[in-house]
Design a protein around this motif. Structure first.
Motif, mmCIF file in Angstrom:
data_model
loop_
_atom_site.group_PDB
_atom_site.id
_atom_site.type_symbol
_atom_site.label_atom_id
_atom_site.label_comp_id
_atom_site.label_asym_id
_atom_site.label_seq_id
_atom_site.Cartn_x
_atom_site.Cartn_y
_atom_site.Cartn_z
ATOM 1 N N THR A 55 -28.755 4.467 -14.105
ATOM 2 C CA THR A 55 -28.113 4.654 -12.810
ATOM 3 C C THR A 55 -27.578 3.316 -12.304
ATOM 4 O O THR A 55 -27.970 2.260 -12.801
ATOM 5 N N PRO A 56 -26.695 3.319 -11.312
ATOM 6 C CA PRO A 56 -26.234 2.056 -10.731
ATOM 7 C C PRO A 56 -27.377 1.235 -10.132
ATOM 8 O O PRO A 56 -27.324 0.009 -10.120
ATOM 9 N N LEU A 57 -28.420 1.911 -9.667
ATOM 10 C CA LEU A 57 -29.566 1.196 -9.121
ATOM 11 C C LEU A 57 -30.258 0.354 -10.192
ATOM 12 O O LEU A 57 -30.760 -0.737 -9.903
ATOM 13 N N ASP A 58 -30.264 0.817 -11.436
ATOM 14 C CA ASP A 58 -30.831 0.027 -12.529
ATOM 15 C C ASP A 58 -30.062 -1.281 -12.712
ATOM 16 O O ASP A 58 -30.653 -2.331 -12.965
ATOM 17 N N PHE A 59 -28.743 -1.235 -12.609
ATOM 18 C CA PHE A 59 -27.922 -2.438 -12.738
ATOM 19 C C PHE A 59 -28.193 -3.405 -11.583
ATOM 20 O O PHE A 59 -28.332 -4.612 -11.794
ATOM 21 N N ILE A 60 -28.282 -2.889 -10.375
ATOM 22 C CA ILE A 60 -28.558 -3.741 -9.210
ATOM 23 C C ILE A 60 -29.925 -4.392 -9.351
ATOM 24 O O ILE A 60 -30.091 -5.584 -9.071
ATOM 25 N N THR A 61 -30.900 -3.638 -9.810
ATOM 26 C CA THR A 61 -32.242 -4.189 -10.025
ATOM 27 C C THR A 61 -32.205 -5.280 -11.092
ATOM 28 O O THR A 61 -32.835 -6.329 -10.934
ATOM 29 N N VAL A 63 -29.724 -7.245 -11.868
ATOM 30 C CA VAL A 63 -29.033 -8.436 -11.363
ATOM 31 C C VAL A 63 -29.910 -9.208 -10.386
ATOM 32 O O VAL A 63 -29.996 -10.438 -10.452
ATOM 33 N N TYR A 64 -30.574 -8.520 -9.474
ATOM 34 C CA TYR A 64 -31.312 -9.199 -8.409
ATOM 35 C C TYR A 64 -32.775 -9.496 -8.731
ATOM 36 O O TYR A 64 -33.437 -10.191 -7.969
ATOM 37 N N LYS A 65 -33.300 -9.014 -9.829
ATOM 38 C CA LYS A 65 -34.705 -9.244 -10.178
ATOM 39 C C LYS A 65 -35.023 -10.740 -10.347
ATOM 40 O O LYS A 65 -36.028 -11.206 -9.797
ATOM 41 N N ASN A 68 -35.122 -12.261 -6.921
ATOM 42 C CA ASN A 68 -36.305 -11.784 -6.220
ATOM 43 C C ASN A 68 -37.554 -12.540 -6.691
ATOM 44 O O ASN A 68 -38.374 -12.955 -5.874
#
Length: 76
Positions: A55-61, A63-65, A68
């Motif tokens: 999902t797009p949320l996997d990509f955002i996670t 990138v920002y992991k 974070n």
């Protein structure tokens, strides 16, 4: 077996859409329509073959992991 249901329907949609845009001589709309239909066919094929699609949320996670983790280590 679902593939035998999906692809004739997609072909019919593509045929009538292509014919309509071709008759109106609208090249930009025809290009956009063709690209979206190709994307739709690819996603449908992956779905029918039961391939795991991130999902797009996997990509955002993804990138920002690191950011974070850096902030977490900075403030703890």
């Amino acid at each position: 077996m679902d593939i035998l249901l999906y692809f004739p329907i997609l072909f019919i949609i593509f045929y009538f859409g292509f014919r309509s845009y071709k008759r109106n001589n609208d090249k930009i709309a025809l290009l956009v329509f063709s690209l979206l239909m190709a994307f739709n066919v690819a996603i449908t094929l992956l779905h029918v073959l039961e391939v795991s699609i991130p999902t797009p949320l996997d990509f955002i996670t993804f990138v920002y992991k690191p950011f974070n983790n850096f902030l977490y280590s900075l403030f703890s």
